[in-house]
Design an enzyme around this catalytic site. Structure first.
Site, short mmCIF file in Angstrom:
data_model
loop_
_atom_site.label_atom_id
_atom_site.label_comp_id
_atom_site.label_asym_id
_atom_site.label_seq_id
_atom_site.Cartn_x
_atom_site.Cartn_y
_atom_site.Cartn_z
N ASP A 84 0.80 -1.27 0.01
CA ASP A 84 0.06 -0.11 -0.02
C ASP A 84 0.83 1.09 -0.16
O ASP A 84 1.48 1.43 0.97
CB ASP A 84 -0.86 -0.10 1.21
N HIS A 85 0.96 2.01 -1.03
CA HIS A 85 1.80 3.00 -1.52
C HIS A 85 1.64 4.06 -0.49
O HIS A 85 2.28 5.13 -0.33
CB HIS A 85 1.85 3.44 -2.95
#
Ligand code: CAO
Length: 287
Positions: free
Chosen positions: A256-257
């Site tokens: 999850d950036h």
């Protein structure tokens, strides 16, 4: 969960009544899955009459598919995914595993590569605790978990399920292998309890027993990362200017950036690579 600013009130002075909320929800549901995402509507897929092109058969989705589908879709549309590919030299690890396999089998344990990958993941998650977190969008905080339960994707006749191996940090490779086998067996028999599928901090999806070179696994939100493992292959690798045959394990880490930066992701996979190459470290007893 209803956004009241979008509900039309029919009560005195335009007040919103319980029935108005119910009617609003009913309207949203009957409008189909085109729920707004980030203010924009999701474009829908065309509804095609396949029978117009040839014979077809209709088959209902399994119970697991009906549950897993919306969960995967929610992760796909809500989480900005990036996948980092890497590989690890597991020549020594595999040699050790083969050496120890028969003795383990004598104790009723099937020592598969996944148990070693799990042990390496535990070490990596201890070194990078924010990979074991969840985002609280309401408070804008990161929730860091002080426990380490590992979810792993299991392929079952009914579809994909994700059993959770609890307190993986307190277990050695043998114990991980034992629980892995017992949870996989329960998963395939459809006998996992709800508790055995909850509380995971990080997920591993191993397709290595089947094949493949790399893939882009979907994060199972609210966890923030998932490690995909493909089939290890022997290939020539340069070591001190000499080509030598090494067994290389492909890794695909989706993250999850919003929580994990690219630099940290590649630090994580590099760490994993080193942990998997350090057989003594993997086999060390857990105090
Ligand atoms: N490279 C090469 N060989 C591998 C390997 C790898 N990365 N991983 C496993 N293998 C080998 C094992 O050594 C074993 O061979 P031996 O019997 O000769 O030792 C064989 O493949 C089968 O292993 P396994 O799959 O039975 O056991 P596992 O512990 O590796 O995996 C489980 C257990 C539950 C993860 C697996 O059975 C499974 O369901 N995998 C699919 C997961 C999945 O569907 N993911 C996708 C999710 S997204 O749709």
């Amino acid at each position: 969960g209803v956004d009241l600013s979008r509900v039309e009130g029919t009560g005195p002075k335009g007040r919103i009544l319980a029935d108005d909320v119910k009617a609003h929800v009913k309207r949203l549901l009957s409008a189909g899955p085109a729920a707004p995402v980030g203010g924009a509507s999701m474009p829908s897929v065309p509804d095609v009459d396949f029978a117009a092109f040839g014979p077809i058969e209709r088959r209902p989705l399994s119970r697991i598919q009906k549950i897993a589908g919306p969960r995967l879709h929610a992760s796909w549309v809500n989480v900005p995914h990036v996948t980092q590919f890497d590989e690890s030299d597991i020549t020594e690890m595999e040699a050790a595993r083969r050496r120890l396999k028969d003795e383990a089998e004598g104790r009723g344990i099937k020592l598969t590569p996944l148990a070693f990958v799990m042990r390496a993941c535990v070490q990596a998650l201890q070194a990078f605790p924010h990979f074991c977190s969840s985002l609280d969008p309401k408070s804008g905080e990161l929730v860091l978990k002080k426990y380490l339960h590992l979810g792993f994707a299991a392929d079952t006749p009914g579809g994909l399920v994700v059993p959770v191996l609890r307190d993986a940090d307190r277990k050695d490779v043998y114990e991980l292998a034992r629980e892995l086998a017992s949870l996989s067996e329960k998963a395939r028999a459809g006998k996992l309890t709800a508790e055995q599928m909850q509380g995971g901090c990080f997920t591993i999806s191993s397709l290595g027993g089947i094949g493949g070179t790399a893939f882009t696994p979907i994060i199972i939100a609210p966890v923030v990362a998932i490690l995909g493992v493909s089939r290890a292959v022997q290939r020539p690798v340069y070591q001190n200017d000499v080509l030598v045959p090494r067994l290389m394990l492909p890794l695909s880490l989706s993250y999850d950036h919003r929580v994990i930066d690219g630099a940290d992701a590649v630090r994580f996979t590099s760490f994993l690579g080193q942990a998997l190459a350090d057989v003594q470290g993997l086999l060390r007893a857990i105090p």
